[in-house]
Design a protein around this motif. Structure first.
Motif, short mmCIF file in Angstrom:
data_model
loop_
_atom_site.label_atom_id
_atom_site.label_comp_id
_atom_site.label_asym_id
_atom_site.label_seq_id
_atom_site.Cartn_x
_atom_site.Cartn_y
_atom_site.Cartn_z
N CYS A 1 0.84 -1.20 0.00
CA CYS A 1 0.00 0.00 0.00
C CYS A 1 0.88 1.25 0.00
CB CYS A 1 -0.91 0.01 1.22
SG CYS A 1 -1.84 1.54 1.40
N CYS B 1 -2.13 5.98 -1.31
CA CYS B 1 -2.52 6.94 -2.34
C CYS B 1 -3.89 7.54 -2.04
CB CYS B 1 -2.53 6.27 -3.71
SG CYS B 1 -3.85 5.06 -3.92
N ALA C 1 -6.80 6.28 -2.98
CA ALA C 1 -7.82 6.02 -4.00
C ALA C 1 -9.02 5.25 -3.43
CB ALA C 1 -7.21 5.24 -5.17
N ALA D 1 -11.09 -2.98 -3.27
CA ALA D 1 -10.02 -3.62 -4.06
C ALA D 1 -10.13 -3.28 -5.54
CB ALA D 1 -10.06 -5.13 -3.85
N VAL D 2 -11.36 -3.11 -6.02
CA VAL D 2 -11.56 -2.80 -7.44
C VAL D 2 -10.84 -1.50 -7.80
CG1 VAL D 2 -13.31 -2.10 -9.13
CG2 VAL D 2 -13.78 -3.97 -7.55
N PHE D 3 -10.80 -0.58 -6.85
CA PHE D 3 -10.27 0.76 -7.12
C PHE D 3 -8.82 0.92 -6.71
CE2 PHE D 3 -14.87 1.17 -6.73
CZ PHE D 3 -15.16 1.86 -7.88
N CYS D 4 -8.24 -0.10 -6.12
CA CYS D 4 -6.85 0.01 -5.65
C CYS D 4 -5.90 -0.36 -6.78
CB CYS D 4 -6.62 -0.91 -4.46
SG CYS D 4 -4.87 -1.03 -4.00
N PRO D 5 -4.88 0.46 -7.00
CA PRO D 5 -3.94 0.14 -8.09
C PRO D 5 -3.26 -1.21 -7.92
CG PRO D 5 -3.18 2.04 -6.80
CD PRO D 5 -4.57 1.75 -6.37
N TYR D 6 -3.21 -1.75 -6.71
CA TYR D 6 -2.57 -3.06 -6.49
C TYR D 6 -3.59 -4.13 -6.14
CZ TYR D 6 0.53 0.72 -6.15
OH TYR D 6 1.13 1.92 -6.41
N GLY D 7 -4.85 -3.81 -6.27
CA GLY D 7 -5.88 -4.80 -5.95
C GLY D 7 -5.87 -5.20 -4.48
N ILE D 8 -5.42 -4.30 -3.62
CA ILE D 8 -5.37 -4.64 -2.19
C ILE D 8 -6.79 -4.82 -1.67
CG2 ILE D 8 -4.71 -3.83 0.11
CD1 ILE D 8 -2.35 -2.40 -1.20
#
Ligand code: SF4
Ligand code: SF4
Lengths: 499, 246
Positions: A77, A80, A82, A153-160
């Motif tokens: 993480c 960011c 987002a 998770a959908v919106f996280c650049p790393y799918g966290i």
């Protein structure tokens, strides 16, 4: 009409603006703690163990070695932000600890303190924290204000996926003797009796006989509701709420009519009379494995060729994504069919082949919209194309109803909002959270009600149905506005036209 | 050879070792940690090739971030794209003769430097202006931005304000690569720039910069949607099966 609660129902937002941060807004909110026997039934310590600080850190270390997702998510993480405004519980409560990244940080700060160089030498710099009672209290509160819906998770650049982190935290808490009454008591019932509601075999048989009579009275046609029928082709595994709760049971009647009409020889099992696997909510692979084995056992005992799941969100996740892992291989089932299959896949296929006839005008009194259940949408598929989990339910609805309208695209498909009651939170002790967490869905519904005359919302999850039936009145909608998709099928199906 | 040259040379060797070993260790750890369950974020690709495309879209144009927040996306793209070009531009210090395409990149590299700093300042401003992001920022998040911004600004200063002897610098860089140390110009801005770069390399494996390998290892994005067709089983979980086989 709903009782007036002691808290404010969040007002509908005009511009869908983000709420102002209110620190500690939900700090008073937590589920009932499990009694010792609820924990010990599952093999967890009854009460908070003496050296729980150490044990918790130890268990975290164990999970880090067992689950790549946890390790990668805790390390990756970048803060960011987002994800910060993507959680329905944050939108409904304004509590900053309900921002997904802030929720993750409750666990990440402990991870950093004990498992990373930076956290060991400069804890203050990187936000690392010792495992203290305050931290544990926050865990218990805020990891039980996450419905593991994966929207963040959908919106996280790393799918966290905060769901993974919540599951890990709950697993750790169970291992030090701090479980929730709701989840652990229910899991105990599944092990002892076979379903979440503790509905014993004879009660199940009575209920199913009653449904048979009801359908016969209403339609004049004998539609069977078999229990433990050896040699049936299909084992139906459905959430136990389908046996009597409203509107769930109307869905079950729909499945039975579809099977009847298609000439499918089916049964439910009293041994595995529950599709839901609450062990997912508490993040315990071992418990999930144990619960899933019941389904394998039932399929083998009854000698079925196919396993079909009823309408249930988290259950379909465990079935679609995990069942092969937990209780496979399913090589004894008929290879012609997916293992397992969703009831909507079955019905959709029959409609496509013209094997059942539907008269959509039977539902002309309704204008429908559809709530994508979070776990179906973001953790499973139906059919054989990417995104089939969005297409198939809508096609089945459209075959059964003439008037259908989708809600705001920011609230459907992969961006759907959780109903507010998922992830092991569907308990009255979390009523305030459930009501507030439903806000984004209620707003989207309000929009189509006002602008498109929508009268009903269909769902395909037992939790969604129970949750909406309960919270919709607080937002000014009648509770019977929520319907099962197979209830619509049930109303539209023309029995006796294919024999 | 001056003590300064030696100190910087050693610092760079040390930084490279820490970076390479540290990141290799983390990658090894990510690689060897099992995934007990199939958890791709759906809808997910049904083939490995599809997953390759999905990851490429995330890495090249930050697909999910674009869906999420246009401001963060713009600043993040400015910074990352700028950084890539700037790094490519710097290859000229380590190659002789300079590769053809590195020559082509040179003019873009300059604009990229400004883009990079602008992106960083945008991201940093959000940590103050947006209350949600202020809430989740810790001191290390600010320091990381400070470090990167200083690197960018000191680099731009050498182009526009306090020019340095880049011939000598190149000799130093090539010397590092060839293990034949050459004197380093002692301009303060250059020393600052290079010291901070070494520091960045050292903190990399211990910080959130691990998102660089992390993005490739995220099970929610790198798994294929094939749970019903292929049985996925972690070694530690397989043991449970044999204990309770039905
Ligand atoms: S979107 Fe992902 S990387 Fe960004 S703050 Fe949230 S969890 Fe962290
Ligand atoms: S998984 Fe869902 S409930 Fe949990 S933090 Fe993310 S958005 Fe919120």
């Amino acid at each position: 009409m709903a009782k007036t609660p002691e808290f404010e129902i969040p007002p509908f937002r005009t511009e869908l603006e983000n709420p102002a941060l209110v620190e500690g807004a939900m700090a008073h909110c937590q589920p009932f703690i499990a009694a010792p026997e609820h924990n010990t039934d599952l093999g967890f310590p009854g009460e908070l163990v003496d050296n729980w600080e150490m044990k918790a850190v130890e268990k975290l270390g164990d999970l880090l070695n067992k689950n790549r997702a946890l390790r990668v998510y805790l390390d990756s993480c970048v803060k960011c932000g987002a994800c910060t405004d993507k959680c329905h519980y944050f939108i409904g409560t304004g509590d900053p600890k309900n921002m997904p990244v802030a929720r993750q940080d409750l666990l990440r700060s402990v991870y950093r303190r004990y498992f990373t160089l930076a956290g060991k030498i400069a804890p203050g710099l990187v936000g690392a924290k010792d495992m203290t009672k305050d931290v544990l209290d926050d865990w218990y509160k805020y990891f039980h204000q996450c419905s593991q819906c994966r929207r963040c998770a959908v919106f996280c650049p790393y799918g966290i996926d905060t769901a993974e982190i919540s599951m890990a935290a709950r697993d750790i808490m169970d291992h030090i003797g701090l479980g929730t009454k709701y989840n652990n008591e229910i899991l105990g019932k599944v092990h002892k009796i076979g379903n979440n509601l503790g509905l014993p075999e004879n009660a199940l048989i009575n209920t199913m006989e009653g449904l048979e009579e009801d359908v016969e009275d209403e339609t004049g046609i004998t539609v069977r509701f078999p229990v433990d029928k050896k040699g049936a082709d299909v084992l139906l595994v459905t959430p136990s709420a389908d046996f009597f709760a409203e509107p769930h049971v109307d869905g079950l009647i729909g499945y039975a009519k579809v099977f009847h009409q298609a000439g499918i020889n089916w049964t439910v099992s009293s041994h595995a009379s529950e599709a839901a696997n609450f062990a997912m909510f508490i993040g315990s692979y071992e418990q999930m494995h144990k619960v899933a084995q019941r389904i394998r056992q039932a399929a083998l005992d009854l000698g079925v060729k196919r396993v079909i799941f009823g309408e249930c969100g988290h259950a379909w996740r465990v079935a679609y994504s995990f069942l092969n892992t937990l209780a496979g291989p399913w090589d004894f089932l008929d290879p012609k069919y997916p293992k397992p299959q969703h009831i909507l896949e079955v019905t959709y296929d029959l409609i496509q082949r013209g094997a059942i006839n539907l008269d959509a005008s039977a539902n002309d009194d309704k204008v429908l919209t559809f709530h994508d259940s979070c776990n179906v949408a973001r953790a499973t598929r139906m059919g054989d194309v990417e995104g089939g989990q969005f297409i198939i339910p809508r096609e089945v609805i459209k075959a059964s109803v003439n008037k259908f309208v989708d809600m705001n695209p920011d609230t459907t498909h992969e961006k759907t909002f959780c109903c507010g009651g998922g992830g092991g939170l569907l308990t009255d002790d979390l009523m305030e959270l459930r009501i507030k967490g439903a806000l984004p869905r209620m707003e989207a519904l309000k929009d189509v009600v006002d602008n498109h005359g929508v009268t009903h919302m269909a769902a395909i999850c037992a939790i969604c149905k129970s949750q909406f039936a309960k919270v919709m009145p607080y937002y000014g909608f009648p509770m019977d506005m929520i319907v099962s998709v197979h209830q619509l099928v049930s109303d539209a199906i023309l029995l006796g036209t294919k024999e | 050879m001056s003590g300064l040259t030696l100190a910087y040379a050693l610092a760079f060797y040390f930084a490279v070792v820490v970076l390479v070993v540290g990141v290799a260790f983390k990658i090894g750890q990510f690689w060897t940690t099992p995934t007990p369950l199939k958890i791709p974020l759906m809808p997910a690709p049904m083939t490995r090739k599809g997953v390759g495309f999905r990851l490429a879209r995330e890495v090249i144009y930050f697909e999910s971030l674009f869906k999420s927040n246009k401001w963060i996306w713009i600043f993040a793209v400015l910074f990352h794209a700028g950084l890539v070009l700037v790094v490519l531009r710097h290859l000229r210090y380590f190659t002789e003769p300079v590769w053809f395409w590195v020559v082509l990149v040179q003019p873009f590299g300059i604009y990229a430097g400004f883009a990079m700093v602008a992106g960083l300042l945008g991201l940093w401003a959000r940590r103050f202006v947006v209350d949600r992001i202020r809430y989740i920022s810790s001191l290390s998040d600010h320091l990381m931005l400070a470090l990167l911004t200083l690197i960018g600004v000191s680099g731009l200063m050498m182009k526009y304000v306090a020019r340095t002897d880049i011939i000598a610098l190149k000799a130093f860089c090539l010397g590092l690569v060839r293990f034949d140390l050459q004197p380093l110009p002692s301009d303060p801005v250059l020393l600052l720039h290079m010291g901070l770069v070494a520091l960045l390399m050292i903190v990399f494996p211990f910080s959130k910069l691990l998102h660089v390998p992390g993005v490739f290892f995220s099970p929610s994005r790198n798994q294929v949607d094939d749970a019903r067709e292929k049985r996925h089983l972690a070694p530690w979980a397989a043991k449970l099966d044999t204990q309770s086989k039905i």
